[in-house]
Design a protein around this motif. Structure first.
Motif, mmCIF file in Angstrom:
data_model
loop_
_atom_site.group_PDB
_atom_site.id
_atom_site.type_symbol
_atom_site.label_atom_id
_atom_site.label_comp_id
_atom_site.label_asym_id
_atom_site.label_seq_id
_atom_site.Cartn_x
_atom_site.Cartn_y
_atom_site.Cartn_z
ATOM 1 N N GLU A 31 35.872 58.430 38.250
ATOM 2 C CA GLU A 31 36.097 59.779 37.725
ATOM 3 C C GLU A 31 35.892 60.890 38.754
ATOM 4 N N PRO A 32 34.841 60.834 39.620
ATOM 5 C CA PRO A 32 34.721 61.904 40.616
ATOM 6 C C PRO A 32 35.863 61.926 41.619
ATOM 7 N N LEU A 33 36.539 60.792 41.769
ATOM 8 C CA LEU A 33 37.629 60.691 42.728
ATOM 9 C C LEU A 33 38.977 60.995 42.093
ATOM 10 N N ALA A 34 39.248 60.387 40.949
ATOM 11 C CA ALA A 34 40.520 60.577 40.248
ATOM 12 C C ALA A 34 40.369 60.050 38.830
ATOM 13 N N ARG A 35 41.149 60.601 37.915
ATOM 14 C CA ARG A 35 41.159 60.132 36.535
ATOM 15 C C ARG A 35 42.135 58.961 36.434
ATOM 16 N N VAL A 36 41.582 57.765 36.334
ATOM 17 C CA VAL A 36 42.380 56.538 36.297
ATOM 18 C C VAL A 36 42.038 55.789 35.011
ATOM 19 N N THR A 37 43.072 55.305 34.327
ATOM 20 C CA THR A 37 42.889 54.519 33.111
ATOM 21 C C THR A 37 43.105 53.045 33.430
ATOM 22 N N PHE A 38 42.110 52.209 33.119
ATOM 23 C CA PHE A 38 42.189 50.772 33.394
ATOM 24 C C PHE A 38 42.418 50.014 32.089
ATOM 25 N N THR A 39 43.393 49.133 32.095
ATOM 26 C CA THR A 39 43.702 48.304 30.931
ATOM 27 C C THR A 39 43.638 46.837 31.326
ATOM 28 N N VAL A 40 43.324 45.981 30.362
ATOM 29 C CA VAL A 40 43.108 44.557 30.625
ATOM 30 C C VAL A 40 44.395 43.784 30.351
ATOM 31 N N GLY A 41 44.790 42.947 31.313
ATOM 32 C CA GLY A 41 45.975 42.113 31.149
ATOM 33 C C GLY A 41 45.625 40.711 30.678
ATOM 34 N N ARG A 42 46.494 39.767 30.978
ATOM 35 C CA ARG A 42 46.321 38.369 30.541
ATOM 36 C C ARG A 42 45.666 37.558 31.647
ATOM 37 N N CYS A 43 44.631 36.828 31.309
ATOM 38 C CA CYS A 43 43.919 36.000 32.285
ATOM 39 C C CYS A 43 44.792 34.826 32.724
ATOM 40 N N GLU A 44 44.764 34.533 34.025
ATOM 41 C CA GLU A 44 45.467 33.380 34.575
ATOM 42 C C GLU A 44 44.473 32.519 35.343
ATOM 43 N N ALA A 45 44.600 31.208 35.232
ATOM 44 C CA ALA A 45 43.773 30.291 36.005
ATOM 45 C C ALA A 45 44.436 29.902 37.311
ATOM 46 N N ASN A 46 45.710 30.240 37.457
ATOM 47 C CA ASN A 46 46.467 29.909 38.660
ATOM 48 C C ASN A 46 46.989 31.205 39.262
ATOM 49 N N ALA A 47 46.587 31.519 40.482
ATOM 50 C CA ALA A 47 46.977 32.774 41.109
ATOM 51 C C ALA A 47 48.483 32.878 41.330
ATOM 52 N N SER A 48 49.173 31.753 41.423
ATOM 53 C CA SER A 48 50.629 31.795 41.633
ATOM 54 C C SER A 48 51.365 32.335 40.413
ATOM 55 N N MET A 49 50.670 32.421 39.263
ATOM 56 C CA MET A 49 51.290 32.939 38.050
ATOM 57 C C MET A 49 51.221 34.465 37.957
ATOM 58 N N LEU A 50 50.570 35.109 38.922
ATOM 59 C CA LEU A 50 50.452 36.569 38.912
ATOM 60 C C LEU A 50 51.763 37.167 39.401
ATOM 61 N N SER A 51 52.429 37.903 38.530
ATOM 62 C CA SER A 51 53.773 38.396 38.861
ATOM 63 C C SER A 51 53.755 39.604 39.781
ATOM 64 N N ASN A 52 52.664 40.371 39.805
ATOM 65 C CA ASN A 52 52.642 41.613 40.580
ATOM 66 C C ASN A 52 52.025 41.443 41.967
ATOM 67 N N PHE A 53 51.761 40.198 42.393
ATOM 68 C CA PHE A 53 51.105 39.974 43.674
ATOM 69 C C PHE A 53 51.911 38.974 44.492
ATOM 70 N N ASP A 54 52.112 39.345 45.758
ATOM 71 C CA ASP A 54 52.835 38.491 46.694
ATOM 72 C C ASP A 54 51.896 38.106 47.833
ATOM 73 N N GLY A 55 52.145 36.981 48.455
ATOM 74 C CA GLY A 55 51.250 36.501 49.504
ATOM 75 C C GLY A 55 51.079 37.456 50.656
ATOM 76 N N ASP A 56 52.110 38.264 50.969
ATOM 77 C CA ASP A 56 52.029 39.190 52.099
ATOM 78 C C ASP A 56 51.433 40.546 51.728
ATOM 79 N N ASP A 57 51.093 40.747 50.449
ATOM 80 C CA ASP A 57 50.535 42.037 50.033
ATOM 81 C C ASP A 57 49.162 42.256 50.668
ATOM 82 N N ALA A 58 48.953 43.467 51.171
ATOM 83 C CA ALA A 58 47.657 43.840 51.731
ATOM 84 C C ALA A 58 46.713 44.246 50.610
ATOM 85 N N LEU A 59 45.491 43.745 50.675
ATOM 86 C CA LEU A 59 44.503 43.993 49.625
ATOM 87 C C LEU A 59 43.233 44.568 50.225
ATOM 88 N N ILE A 60 42.538 45.370 49.417
ATOM 89 C CA ILE A 60 41.172 45.787 49.735
ATOM 90 C C ILE A 60 40.272 45.097 48.726
#
Length: 312
Positions: free
Chosen positions: A154-183
């Motif tokens: 909140e002191p930085l920015a007003r961001v709303t977080f929502t919960v998605g569907r749990c996956e046991a296999n990371a390859s099933m994550l549609s919004n993430f690619d192997g070359d994506d940079a992460l923090i």
């Protein structure tokens, strides 16, 4: 060896972590475009304090929580760093972008056992996937963590977080690619003096770019400038609030037998002193003398009582 340093107990994850800030090599895109991540590290420290309120009711004892130094790496490297066992990958909607909450499966099953009244013991042989009850526990954890996460941002920015569907296999994550940079922000959760468990909150660099200006600043909680016009309007609105003011001249008491025998024309005698109480709502404002003003009955205030601890 005589001069060798003794092995010291460590709470941090033994696996080596990449450096927090990486520069791009020749012909290679820079993983971290934000430079110093001091602001995000400060935000993670705020979130770690909020984590205690999430896990202490679940673990039924006092919890130590801390934030480890940030790491910047590609998603493929992060997946290779994860232990080869059951892991919960829970997407967290970050407005129109997606972050990722990563939990060890053993820790999830321990919490599930505690939730149903057990001792918090994980199965000796880990299953290959989560049961519906375990997936519900992961979703519950995501919802519980989203509250202090929103407060930390909140002191930085007003961001709303929502919960998605749990996956046991990371390859099933549609919004993430192997070359994506992460923090990667990692949090240690340790009940009492027990060995800690670790929770990762992963931000894709692309998801943080809209907040790049705020992330490169050195101060997160900056006091907002006072709005003189707003304060003046608020004061005027408060000063226009109306309160009922009344005075009790007398409160005579009579027996029930006389009350039942009253008839039209009967006289009830009253008496009152020089000063009568003046009331505002149910509180005593002070005392005054009964008289007239401009042809109307009036009360002249002779003393004021203490109001809300302030003596006038």
């Amino acid at each position: 060896m005589v001069n060798a340093k003794p092995d010291l107990p460590r709470e941090r994850r033994e696996r080596a972590r990449p450096q927090a800030v990486q520069t791009g090599g020749l012909g290679q895109a820079k993983l971290n475009p934000f430079g110093d991540l001091h602001t995000l590290q400060h935000l993670s420290a705020r979130l770690a304090r909020g984590m205690r309120g999430v896990f202490e009711p679940l673990l039924r004892e006092e919890v130590r929580a801390w934030a480890e130094p940030l790491a910047v790496q590609r998603f493929s490297d992060y997946r290779a760093e994860r232990p080869d066992r059951l892991t919960a990958w829970l997407p967290l909607g970050m407005d129109d972008r997606t972050a990722l909450l990563v939990l060890d499966g053993g820790f999830v099953l321990e919490l599930l056992d505690l939730f149903f009244g057990g001792t918090g013991a994980a199965p000796a042989e880990m299953p290959a996937e989560f049961s519906p009850a375990a997936e519900a526990m992961v979703a519950r954890l995501g919802q519980m963590i989203a509250q202090p996460l929103t407060a930390a941002w909140e002191p930085l920015a007003r961001v709303t977080f929502t919960v998605g569907r749990c996956e046991a296999n990371a390859s099933m994550l549609s919004n993430f690619d192997g070359d994506d940079a992460l923090i990667v922000t990692r949090f240690g959760i340790a009940p009492g003096s027990a060995k800690p468990s670790f929770i990762d909150l992963v931000y894709p660099v692309s998801a943080l770019k809209p907040h790049g200006t705020a992330l490169t600043g050195k101060v997160v909680a900056k006091a907002a400038a006072e709005d003189a016009a707003w304060q003046t309007a608020l004061t005027r609105a408060a000063m226009n609030v109306r309160f009922p003011v009344r005075s009790v001249l007398a409160e005579p008491t009579i027996r029930l037998s006389k009350l039942m025998s009253l008839q039209t024309g009967d006289v009830i005698p009253i008496s009152f002193g020089q000063d009568v109480p003046v009331m505002v709502g149910n509180d005593r404002l002070g005392s005054g003398t009964v008289g007239t003003s401009n042809g109307h009955a009036a009360i002249k205030l002779t003393s004021l009582a203490s109001l809300e601890g302030l003596t006038q």
